[in-house]
Design a protein around this motif. Sequence first.
Motif, PDB file in Angstrom:
ATOM      1  N   MET A   1       0.841  -1.165   0.000  1.00 46.60           N
ATOM      2  CA  MET A   1       0.000   0.000   0.000  1.00 46.60           C
ATOM      3  C   MET A   1       0.890   1.233   0.000  1.00 46.60           C
ATOM      4  N   ALA A   2       0.444   2.260  -0.682  1.00 45.04           N
ATOM      5  CA  ALA A   2       1.282   3.443  -0.849  1.00 45.04           C
ATOM      6  C   ALA A   2       0.614   4.698  -0.303  1.00 45.04           C
ATOM      7  N   TYR A   3      -0.149   4.589   0.747  1.00 40.42           N
ATOM      8  CA  TYR A   3      -0.788   5.774   1.315  1.00 40.42           C
ATOM      9  C   TYR A   3      -0.468   5.864   2.797  1.00 40.42           C
ATOM     10  N   ASP A   4      -0.573   7.079   3.339  1.00 37.79           N
ATOM     11  CA  ASP A   4      -0.350   7.281   4.769  1.00 37.79           C
ATOM     12  C   ASP A   4      -1.659   7.337   5.540  1.00 37.79           C
ATOM     13  N   VAL A   5      -2.695   7.945   4.940  1.00 37.17           N
ATOM     14  CA  VAL A   5      -4.008   8.062   5.578  1.00 37.17           C
ATOM     15  C   VAL A   5      -5.070   7.772   4.527  1.00 37.17           C
ATOM     16  N   TYR A  26      -0.881  -0.474   9.596  1.00 38.96           N
ATOM     17  CA  TYR A  26      -1.873   0.588   9.727  1.00 38.96           C
ATOM     18  C   TYR A  26      -2.708   0.409  10.984  1.00 38.96           C
ATOM     19  N   SER A  27      -3.075   1.532  11.595  1.00 39.01           N
ATOM     20  CA  SER A  27      -4.034   1.556  12.694  1.00 39.01           C
ATOM     21  C   SER A  27      -5.322   2.149  12.154  1.00 39.01           C
ATOM     22  N   GLY A  28      -6.445   1.839  12.810  1.00 36.52           N
ATOM     23  CA  GLY A  28      -7.708   2.357  12.308  1.00 36.52           C
ATOM     24  C   GLY A  28      -8.758   2.514  13.382  1.00 36.52           C
ATOM     25  N   ILE A  29      -9.761   3.344  13.066  1.00 32.16           N
ATOM     26  CA  ILE A  29     -10.903   3.585  13.946  1.00 32.16           C
ATOM     27  C   ILE A  29     -12.161   3.572  13.089  1.00 32.16           C
ATOM     28  N   PHE A  44      -7.924   4.861   8.387  1.00 32.82           N
ATOM     29  CA  PHE A  44      -6.706   4.107   8.678  1.00 32.82           C
ATOM     30  C   PHE A  44      -5.507   4.999   8.399  1.00 32.82           C
ATOM     31  N   TRP A  45      -4.466   4.837   9.212  1.00 28.50           N
ATOM     32  CA  TRP A  45      -3.257   5.617   9.022  1.00 28.50           C
ATOM     33  C   TRP A  45      -2.034   4.744   9.244  1.00 28.50           C
ATOM     34  N   ASN A  46      -0.942   5.146   8.621  1.00 30.07           N
ATOM     35  CA  ASN A  46       0.328   4.452   8.745  1.00 30.07           C
ATOM     36  C   ASN A  46       0.866   4.722  10.155  1.00 30.07           C
ATOM     37  N   ALA A  47       0.865   3.699  11.004  1.00 27.91           N
ATOM     38  CA  ALA A  47       1.227   3.860  12.417  1.00 27.91           C
ATOM     39  C   ALA A  47       2.704   4.184  12.621  1.00 27.91           C
ATOM     40  N   GLN A  81       9.320  11.064   5.787  1.00 38.05           N
ATOM     41  CA  GLN A  81       9.568   9.872   4.978  1.00 38.05           C
ATOM     42  C   GLN A  81      10.811  10.102   4.145  1.00 38.05           C
ATOM     43  N   LYS A  82      11.665   9.096   4.062  1.00 33.73           N
ATOM     44  CA  LYS A  82      12.912   9.237   3.293  1.00 33.73           C
ATOM     45  C   LYS A  82      12.883   8.384   2.064  1.00 33.73           C
TER      46      LYS A  82
END
Length: 82
Positions: A1-5, A26-29, A44-47, A81-82
């Motif tokens: 996956m290539a997204y942060d949120v 990823y974490s999510g609510i 969901f977001w990249n934890a 992000q690098k």
Amino acid sequence: MAYDVSSFQEVDRFQELEAKLKLRGYSGIWKRRTGDPADGCAIFWNASRFKLVQEEFIEFKKFGLRDNVAQIYVFESLGQQK
């Protein structure tokens, strides 16, 4: 996956989606909509990149509108992000 949120609507199987995305970092609510429908909104977001700082929900039914909900979140960046 290539997204942060990422956010989703009409989610009715959050636990399954969360389990799969958790394996990818990823974490999510999830917030169930009001009324009879058993679906809701999820985010969901990249934890490894973000930390959840604050969360708020709006239930539109309280304002005489439909059984919709809104999610409002504040995230803290954990670095570049690098």
